[in-house]
Motif scaffolding. Structure first.
Motif, short mmCIF file in Angstrom:
data_model
loop_
_atom_site.label_atom_id
_atom_site.label_comp_id
_atom_site.label_asym_id
_atom_site.label_seq_id
_atom_site.Cartn_x
_atom_site.Cartn_y
_atom_site.Cartn_z
N VAL B 181 43.25 23.75 11.69
CA VAL B 181 43.15 23.51 13.48
C VAL B 181 43.73 22.69 14.04
N ASP B 182 44.36 22.60 15.09
CA ASP B 182 45.61 22.81 15.94
C ASP B 182 44.53 22.61 17.46
N LYS B 183 43.71 21.09 17.70
CA LYS B 183 42.91 21.68 18.93
C LYS B 183 43.52 21.71 19.91
N ALA B 186 44.11 25.86 20.94
CA ALA B 186 43.24 26.30 20.91
C ALA B 186 43.06 26.63 22.21
N THR B 215 36.76 30.47 18.07
CA THR B 215 38.12 29.96 18.11
C THR B 215 39.24 30.82 17.31
N VAL B 217 43.00 31.28 15.43
CA VAL B 217 43.86 29.87 14.95
C VAL B 217 44.72 31.30 13.92
N ALA B 221 47.37 29.20 10.45
CA ALA B 221 46.80 28.17 9.87
C ALA B 221 45.98 28.42 8.87
#
Ligand SMILES: Cc1cc2nc3c(=O)[nH]c(=O)nc-3n(C[C@H](O)[C@H](O)[C@H](O)COP(=O)(O)OP(=O)(O)OC[C@H]3O[C@@H](n4cnc5c(N)ncnc54)[C@H](O)[C@@H]3O)c2cc1C
Lengths: 91, 561
Positions: B181-183, B186, B215, B217, B221
């Motif tokens: 996950v690329d925060k 998000a 969230t 993604v 991902a």
């Protein structure tokens, strides 16, 4: 330890061997091992299953990854898979 | 080359007012604040490139090299090593997945200094990977994540977090998948951070958590296959557990520095403290523990290249044994330092209590000692002596443990979840025979004792009836004995593989080997009466000029990598 089988083996034989083995892994089990029950429910879960997979390897003389048990989690499913696998690996 | 340069740099940064100045790092620890300046110089030097496999543009071509760098950082400060090295742990699943696209992309971010966290644990779920409740469900253009990961190192600071998520509501071995996950990508408000936890050690580290609230993604991902998460994590853990050993070795190096200094400057009843035979003996044991831990880690790092199929077992042994060895070493050094090990404000020694506190976490995270030992215990039936030869014979151990050996490039596709052999341990016979042909200092007698003890362990394994469910206590103890045998075999194999070193300091008269074997035999409950003097010899070594950098292969700066 288990003697490896040589020569042909039927689905029935394979299945009853597996049932017997599972029984040995669960010495406290009162009832008979149900071939359609998931092995995880007998405590043969992700980690405990490695020794079981190795037993199967020794007996059938083929390579069996523990993940085979994850993918074919009941005795019935596993027996079918192993039978095909044995034919393929022998070929 | 780079390794020698790194050692010099870190030494320079450790001078007063440098980013690794002990006083500064202690102040961060007291304030429970993140050692940002130290991490920043590591970034500038380019350490993150060593977390990225060479095939993706990084500099990670040899694990022994990466471990040596991490060990150096940990030898100054375990908190910094944990905080920085965590990115390797977070990224490992991606490297292992063989997904070249995802790996190439992550490689760029890691080398740019972005931190990657690894979220396996969830509140109240402990070590059981299959108990996780964080779920991922498919949505129109990817996946939707909801749930929490906690406690997680760098959960707040890391831009990326690699999580194990439930993708089949029924769970099970095929019910989980890994997501990166690329925060930053998000949608706002859908990722919440859980506050930093106060901790006993590594107080400055960002031990916090992350919560996903529906969230979204993207589809890419997903790392690996749907349902392949457990397998992927079990393989990645093999690499990360060995990296954890480097943290322990660094802590052990640091502790020995303090022990040496104390022994040399402390006077008692008008005589040097080091005149006390007991003090030397304790110091010598501390030295032996570090060297045995080093031998295990060294063999394990190279096994990752040469026998990756066996790494499930090798890494479990390493993670169970190395932190335990060092924990024991720290206890010994603590006893030696007496009050100085306890008082935190004493010049030069105040840092000891912090090392001990910081190091404790190493045997807890990434699978505790017991978790690893029980994984090994489950595999023991497969490793029984005489089971049909596992894999085709590869390069002999004595070749790939030679210090200047070229190593086979790492191939993650060769990792597996079930080791069918143990090449290092199986080399024991051969190593003992080599030593018998050229005996030094009486080490051959100790080696023969080990061979006997291993024979007994093998007999007990052959009698083992595997059972489903939790591992019985007796089997845990058997696994522990197996670990000691492995450690002894690793030490003997290193000895046999490096005749060129036999006349160099700590190798002379097989000193280090005798110390290691004496410890191993004690661990096996079969102490060798003829070995009692070896710890005194090692204690003297620590006090000599050669005691400044106790290590099997000399000071790291001597090594021209
Ligand atoms: C500082 C810190 C940082 C952390 N960072 C991270 C992180 O970055 N990412 C992450 O995912 N997690 C992280 N963790 C979580 C850590 O990995 C967990 O603590 C671990 O999963 C164990 O959980 P638990 O302590 O609740 O133990 P439990 O699993 O509840 O275990 C309780 C006890 O049982 C033992 N035990 C557990 N399972 C077995 C078994 N199968 N056989 C025998 N004994 C067993 C344990 O050793 C322990 O003694 C971190 C923890 C700490 C303290």
């Amino acid at each position: 330890m288990t003697q490896p089988v040589s020569g042909p083996i039927t689905l029935d034989e394979l299945q009853s061997w597996l049932v017997e083995r599972v029984g040995e892994y669960v010495p406290d089990l009162d009832e008979k091992v149900d071939p359609n029950q998931e092995l995880g429910e007998y405590g043969l879960d992700s980690v405990a299953v490695v020794a079981f997979a190795a037993d199967v390897e020794d007996w059938l003389g083929i390579r069996v990854e523990p993940s085979a048990v994850w993918d074919h989690p009941t005795v019935t499913q596993l027996a079918k898979f192993l039978l095909t696998e044995r034919e393929q690996q022998a070929a | 080359m780079r390794r020698a340069e790194f050692v010099r740099e870190v030494d320079r940064w450790s001078k007063p007012d440098g980013p690794f100045d002990a006083a500064l790092l202690t102040a961060y620890d007291d304030a429970e604040s993140f050692p940002g300046a130290a991490c920043a110089v590591l970034d500038r030097w380019g350490l993150p490139a060593y977390y990225v496999p060479a095939q993706y543009g990084g500099r990670l071509a040899r694990f022994d090299e990466m471990h040596a760098l991490l060990r150096k950082v940990a030898s100054e400060d375990v908190t910094v090593a944990v905080a920085h090295g965590k990115t390797f742990l977070g990224a490992a699943s991606v490297w292992v997945s063989g997904d070249d696209g995802a790996a190439a992309q992550l490689a760029r971010h890691v080398m740019a200094g972005e931190a990657v966290a690894w979220g396996l644990t969830e509140p109240d779920r402990g070590s059981d990977l299959l108990a996780g409740e964080l779920t991922a469900t498919r949505d129109a253009s990817g996946w939707c994540l909801s749930g929490r990961k906690w406690p997680v190192n760098n959960a707040t600071r890391g831009r990326f977090v690699c999580v194990l998520a439930r993708t089949d509501p029924g769970g099970g071995a095929r019910g989980f998948s890994v997501f990166l996950v690329d925060k930053q990508a998000a949608s706002s408000g859908s990722v919440r951070h859980l506050p930093k936890m106060p901790t006993h050690g590594i107080r400055g580290a960002d031990i916090s958590g992350v919560e996903f609230r529906d969230t979204h993604v993207p589809a890419d991902a997903l790392i690996g296959t749907v349902g392949g998460g457990l397998e992927l994590v079990l393989k990645a853990l093999q690499l990360t557990r060995m990296a954890c050993a480097a943290l322990s070795l660094g802590a052990g190096d640091h502790a020995l520095r303090l022990a040496r200094r104390f022994l040399s400057e402390r006077r008692l009843h008008g005589r040097p403290f080091s005149d006390l035979p007991h003090a030397r003996g304790v110091a010598g044991r501390a030295v032996a523990r570090l060297l045995l831990a080093e031998a295990v880690s060294y063999a394990a790092a190279r096994a990752a290249h040469e026998v990756p199929e066996e790494l499930s077992v090798v890494s479990a042994i390493t993670k169970a044994l190395v932190p335990t060895l060092i924990q024991g070493q720290l206890r010994l050094v603590g006893e030696l330092l007496g009050a100085r090990g306890f008082l935190t404000g004493v010049e030069g020694y105040g840092g000891f209590a912090k090392i001990e506190r910081d190091h404790q976490v190493v045997s807890i995270f990434d699978g505790s000692t017991w978790v690893n030992r029980s994984a090994l215990a489950s595999s023991l039936p497969i490793l029984r002596p005489g089971r049909r030869p596992a894999t085709a014979a590869g390069r002999p151990v004595h070749e790939w443990l030679r210090q200047d050996a070229d190593l086979t490039p790492v191939d993650p596709l060769r990792l597996g979840v079930m080791a069918r052999g143990n090449t290092v341990l199986n080399s024991l016979d051969d190593s003992v025979a080599r030593l018998a042909a050229d005996p030094r200092g009486g080490a051959d007698h100790l080696a023969t004792r080990l061979l006997d003890a291993f024979g007994e362990v093998g007999g007990d394994i052959a009698r083992l009836r595997p059972v489903a469910g939790p591992v019985p206590t007796a089997t845990m103890r058997l696994a522990e004995r197996y670990e000691w045998c492995f450690a002894g075999a690793a030490a003997l194999a290193l000895w046999g593989a490096n005749p060129k070193h036999h006349d160099r300091h700590v190798w002379r008269e097989a000193l280090w080997l005798r110390g290691c074997l004496a410890l191993v035999l004690e661990g096996l409950g079969a102490p060798a009466p003829e070995a009692t003097g070896v710890f005194d010899e090692l204690g003297r070594l620590l006090l000599s000029d050669e005691g400044t950098h106790v290590s099997l292969f000399g000071t790291s700066s001597e090594v021209s990598a």
